[in-house]
Structure formats: C-alpha cells, structure tokens
Scaffold this active site. Structure first.
Site, PDB file in Angstrom:
ATOM      1  N   TYR A 141     -15.253  13.067  -9.611  1.00  0.00           N
ATOM      2  CA  TYR A 141     -13.980  13.063 -10.332  1.00  0.00           C
ATOM      3  C   TYR A 141     -12.919  13.680  -9.442  1.00  0.00           C
ATOM      4  O   TYR A 141     -13.146  14.725  -8.830  1.00  0.00           O
ATOM      5  CB  TYR A 141     -14.102  13.879 -11.627  1.00  0.00           C
ATOM      6  CG  TYR A 141     -12.811  13.996 -12.414  1.00  0.00           C
ATOM      7  CD1 TYR A 141     -12.218  12.870 -12.988  1.00  0.00           C
ATOM      8  CD2 TYR A 141     -12.186  15.228 -12.574  1.00  0.00           C
ATOM      9  CE1 TYR A 141     -11.029  12.982 -13.704  1.00  0.00           C
ATOM     10  CE2 TYR A 141     -10.995  15.347 -13.295  1.00  0.00           C
ATOM     11  CZ  TYR A 141     -10.431  14.217 -13.858  1.00  0.00           C
ATOM     12  OH  TYR A 141      -9.252  14.328 -14.566  1.00  0.00           O
ATOM     13  N   ASP A 236     -12.635  16.870  -1.510  1.00  0.00           N
ATOM     14  CA  ASP A 236     -12.031  17.391  -2.737  1.00  0.00           C
ATOM     15  C   ASP A 236     -12.834  18.621  -3.159  1.00  0.00           C
ATOM     16  O   ASP A 236     -13.890  18.514  -3.773  1.00  0.00           O
ATOM     17  CB  ASP A 236     -12.044  16.312  -3.826  1.00  0.00           C
ATOM     18  CG  ASP A 236     -11.420  16.808  -5.131  1.00  0.00           C
ATOM     19  OD1 ASP A 236     -10.988  17.977  -5.165  1.00  0.00           O
ATOM     20  OD2 ASP A 236     -11.376  16.024  -6.100  1.00  0.00           O
ATOM     21  N   LYS A 264      -8.231  25.242  -9.242  1.00  0.00           N
ATOM     22  CA  LYS A 264      -9.163  26.102  -9.991  1.00  0.00           C
ATOM     23  C   LYS A 264      -9.200  27.558  -9.476  1.00  0.00           C
ATOM     24  O   LYS A 264      -8.281  28.306  -9.777  1.00  0.00           O
ATOM     25  CB  LYS A 264     -10.530  25.435 -10.064  1.00  0.00           C
ATOM     26  CG  LYS A 264     -10.405  24.132 -10.900  1.00  0.00           C
ATOM     27  CD  LYS A 264     -11.682  23.394 -11.188  1.00  0.00           C
ATOM     28  CE  LYS A 264     -11.398  22.245 -12.143  1.00  0.00           C
ATOM     29  NZ  LYS A 264     -11.940  20.969 -11.804  1.00  0.00           N
TER      30      LYS A 264
HETATM   31  C1  LIG Z   1     -11.059  19.615 -11.904  1.00  0.00           C
HETATM   32  C2  LIG Z   1     -11.089  18.686 -10.768  1.00  0.00           C
HETATM   33  C3  LIG Z   1      -9.984  17.903 -10.410  1.00  0.00           C
HETATM   34  C4  LIG Z   1      -8.743  17.835 -11.260  1.00  0.00           C
HETATM   35  O1  LIG Z   1      -8.090  19.056 -11.321  1.00  0.00           O
HETATM   36  P1  LIG Z   1      -7.040  19.311 -12.528  1.00  0.00           P
HETATM   37  O2  LIG Z   1      -6.471  20.661 -12.199  1.00  0.00           O
HETATM   38  O3  LIG Z   1      -7.848  19.272 -13.776  1.00  0.00           O
HETATM   39  O4  LIG Z   1      -6.042  18.232 -12.467  1.00  0.00           O
HETATM   40  C5  LIG Z   1     -10.034  17.153  -9.258  1.00  0.00           C
HETATM   41  N1  LIG Z   1     -11.126  17.163  -8.495  1.00  0.00           N
HETATM   42  C6  LIG Z   1     -12.221  17.882  -8.798  1.00  0.00           C
HETATM   43  C7  LIG Z   1     -13.391  17.856  -7.895  1.00  0.00           C
HETATM   44  C8  LIG Z   1     -12.247  18.652  -9.951  1.00  0.00           C
HETATM   45  O5  LIG Z   1     -13.353  19.333 -10.271  1.00  0.00           O
END
Ligand SMILES: *Cc1c(COP(=O)(O)O)cnc(C)c1O
Length: 425
Positions: A141, A236, A264
């Site tokens: 994701y 990512d 995060k």
């Molecule tokens: C949570 C997440 C996102 C999206 O981040 P948001 O702050 O929710 O937009 C993108 N990539 C990864 C790997 C994630 O875990």
C-alpha cells in the site's frame, strides 16, 4: 453515549462512520471503538474500557501514546503559534536529523502525509527519468493517489485493474502491478516495458498485507534492474522508517534506494510525510526544479516539534534492541501458545513491527496471505478485544509494539491470548 450509539450517529454524517476505511471494522465485524484517550501502551474508549494497544495509531506511537516529553515539545510549540506559511528553523532541524540518520537521503522535502509523499515520489521519478510507467507490488500500500490504486490482473503479467472506482483506465495502463518476492516476473516486465519504466515503488518490508518480509535477493534484484534500465528505486518506508530499525528496512538489507518516502514515526503522532533522496534527483523538485509540489501546512511547526522530539528519544542507546526483544517475546509467546493447542498460527517480527498469521507457514506474498484462515483471525480478534487487547482490525494489517509495552504488559497479553485461543479452538 456508548460506542454503538456514537457509531450510529457517525453513520449519519460521515461516509461509513469513519475517516479512514480500516477503522470501520469491516473485516472483523461489530462496531469500531471510539477512543477517548491513550497513554503509554494503553487506550481507553468512550465507555471507559481499557485496552492494551498493538496498533499504535498504525505506526507513529513507537514511544507509546502521549510520551510526556513529546507532549511537552508539542505544548511549547503550540504556544508560539500553529502555522505560519513561512519556513521555520524546526523544519531545517528535522531535515538535518533525517539526512544524518539515513545515508541514502541527501535532501528531503516535508509534506503532510504518507500519501502525499508517495504521490510526489512518483511524479519526481517520472519528471527525472522522463518515463511514464511505474512498477508496484500486489499487497503493498502506498497511499490513495490514482496511480497507486491499481491491483494486479488475473495473470502474472496481464494489465491490472483499478482497486477503486474513480481511477481512470489511463492510469491503470501506466501502473504495472507484480507479485511481491518474485524477481523473475520483474525481469520479464522490464524486458517488455523497461525503456518506459520510471520507477519501482516497494515496501521494503511489507506492512499492509499483514507483515511480509522480502527475500534479500528480491530487493537486490530490484536495485540491480532499476540501475540497469535507468529507472529509479523508491523505498516506501512510511511504515518501516524508524520502526523496524534506526535506518528503516534499507539499513537492515543494506540497499540504497534512489528515493525514500517517510511518514508515521517521523511525526510522532502528528500529520507529516517526507520524500528524500539523492541531491541529483531531489533538485528536480520545485522551486529548484520543474517537478511541482507544494503544501499550505507542509512542515507544520507543531508536527515538526513532535517529530524532532520523537527522533531524539528513539536515538538512545539500545532502543531498537530493547524494542525488538519486546516484539520477539510477544510473537514467540503467541506462536508457542498456538502450537501447544495445535492451531495453525505462526508469527514473524522486525523491530517494533510484527505479523500474526492464521496459517501454517509465514506468507511471502499477498496471494499466500490471502489463503490464511481469516475466519479464525476474526474470532481471535473479537475475543482479544473483549478481553481488553486491541489488535489491528484486519488480517491484512501488521501489529505494532512500542517501547512503552513493558514485559509485564506483554505477559498479560500472552495470558489473555491463551484464553482467547482456547475460546476459538
Ligand atoms: C500508511 C502508509 C502510507 C500512507 O500514509 P498516510 O499518511 O496514511 O497517507 C503509504 N505507504 C505505506 C507503506 C504506509 O504504511
């Protein structure tokens, strides 16, 4: 008001009653808990019920909730104003910390979320390489921008499908979605489309299809093939950054991506995101370069204050050794209990991130994760929730341990888990 009453009210004014889909408990049944406050390893809902929390706001709460020093840093920042729309010194301080901690990052741009970070990373890769297609992996994701909401087609290398309505077919044509941990299919894709592939984007440890680790050779093959075809490799690390180790997954596998996205943990619970990479690539972002990116609240001073304090606190000696030991104790404990009852449940972990799988073997792809026993997970989740342990409300989400989870809290969790396993067996 109780959780059910407020959820019914929420359904009247908010689509699905929640502001992010997984909160709606669709995978596990029942109504979501409305949390009123949290501290350390605990959360309390509006009915006053206390939970040991293994979601940690989906990653940011690596120090536990409301760490006193983070709260203090935020409070001090708030007194000076909430947002200026000008540069601030804090942004430079945070950028310097991130650049010094992650060797592949020379320069970094702050945004407001992980979604913004990955969306910008893709545009930057396209702008820099002057190519159009991107490669991603099924089950990873990367936020909810159009190009990234594409799931795999029926065959291994057939065209994908939008994973949301509202995503135009034209986006699907430029996004190639492949199987995680399968290097040969990546090679095939590059053989076919390589001259027009701008980048590969990957979760270098996947945390959004439960936790799934990459084979080292898989990540190495991505580094090799992107270099060979003059495409960029984007890690990512929105979830894994500062959660699985001090330099994210790239530090663990010793692979240097061209671009890294973060969010995060680096915001310590406040909204933030970041795109970092080599100088040569980052200079293409506006206003230095021609790849446009902007944000009214980007580098917000309050979020930056929370991020800096969090990054300072997790820099203490042995932080990740201690964190890993906690996660190990939890996951090995769960596995042992399940095994003693002959349940097909296994687990894995890295740093403060873990996977609990209701299947015999640790999955290595979305396909394998899909074959786990989701019905059993659902029963286990609800039993644990009733007994005061808050797990991720989906079999496709990872679990999160913080430094505030003491040995005692973990032992208590294991004893509750034993009861829950008995209940569902
Ligand atoms: C949570 C997440 C996102 C999206 O981040 P948001 O702050 O929710 O937009 C993108 N990539 C990864 C790997 C994630 O875990």
């Amino acid at each position: 008001m109780n959780n059910t009453e407020i959820f019914n009210k929420a359904l009247e004014v908010i689509p699905g009653g929640v502001n992010s889909p997984v909160r709606a408990f669709l995978s596990v049944g029942g109504n979501p808990r409305f949390i009123e406050k949290a501290s350390g390893a605990y959360m309390w809902d509006i009915e006053g019920k206390k939970y040991i929390d293994y979601v940690g706001s989906w990653g940011p709460a690596i120090l536990g909730h409301a760490h006193p020093e983070v709260i203090k840093a935020v409070s001090e920042s708030i007194k000076k104003g909430l947002s200026f729309g000008t540069p601030t010194k804090g942004e430079v301080d945070l950028a310097k910390i991130l650049v010094s901690r992650i060797p592949s990052i020379d320069k970094i741009r702050l945004v407001n979320s992980g979604t913004e970070a990955t969306m910008t990373a893709i545009r930057l890769a396209r702008g820099y390489t002057k190519k159009n297609k991107i490669v991603k992996f099924e089950g990873c994701y990367h936020g909810h921008s159009d190009s990234l909401l594409v799931k795999a087609g029926s065959g291994l290398l057939t065209l994908g499908n939008p994973s949301s309505s509202g995503v135009p077919e034209s986006f699907v044509n430029d996004t190639i979605t492949l199987q995680y941990n399968n290097s040969s299919i990546v090679e095939e894709a590059f053989y076919k489309y390589g001259t027009d592939i701008a980048c590969i984007i990957v979760e270098p440890i996947a945390g959004n299809m439960n936790m799934i680790k990459p084979k080292k050779e898989f990540l190495e093959s991505l580094r090799f093939i992107t270099t060979k075809y003059h495409s960029l490799l984007i890690f990512d690390e929105v979830m894994t950054g500062f959660r699985v180790g001090p330099q994210g997954a790239q530090g663990i596998f010793n692979i240097s991506p061209d671009i890294t996205t973060l969010a995060k943990v680096i915001g310590g619970g406040m909204p933030i995101g970041a795109i970092g990479g080599k100088k040569e690539i980052m200079k293409h972002l506006s206003p230095e370069g021609t790849v446009y990116q902007a944000g009214t609240l980007s580098g917000n001073p309050v979020a930056v204050a929370a991020g800096i304090k969090t990054l300072e606190l997790i820099d203490e000696k042995d932080f990740y050794i201690n964190l890993s030991n906690k996660t190990k104790k939890l996951t090995e404990g769960l596995q042992k209990i399940a095994k003693s009852m002959n349940l097909k449940v296994t687990s894995d972990y890295q740093g403060g991130l873990f996977g609990l799988y209701f299947c015999e073997k640790i999955p290595t792809s979305f396909e394998e994760a899909s074959k786990c026993n989701h019905e059993m997970f659902k029963q286990f989740f609800n039993s644990m929730l009733n007994k005061g342990v808050y797990l991720s409300p989906s079999p496709f989400e990872a679990g999160f341990v913080s430094s505030a989870h003491t040995d005692e809290i973990i032992e208590q969790t294991l004893s509750i888990a034993e009861d829950s396993f008995k209940e569902i067996n």
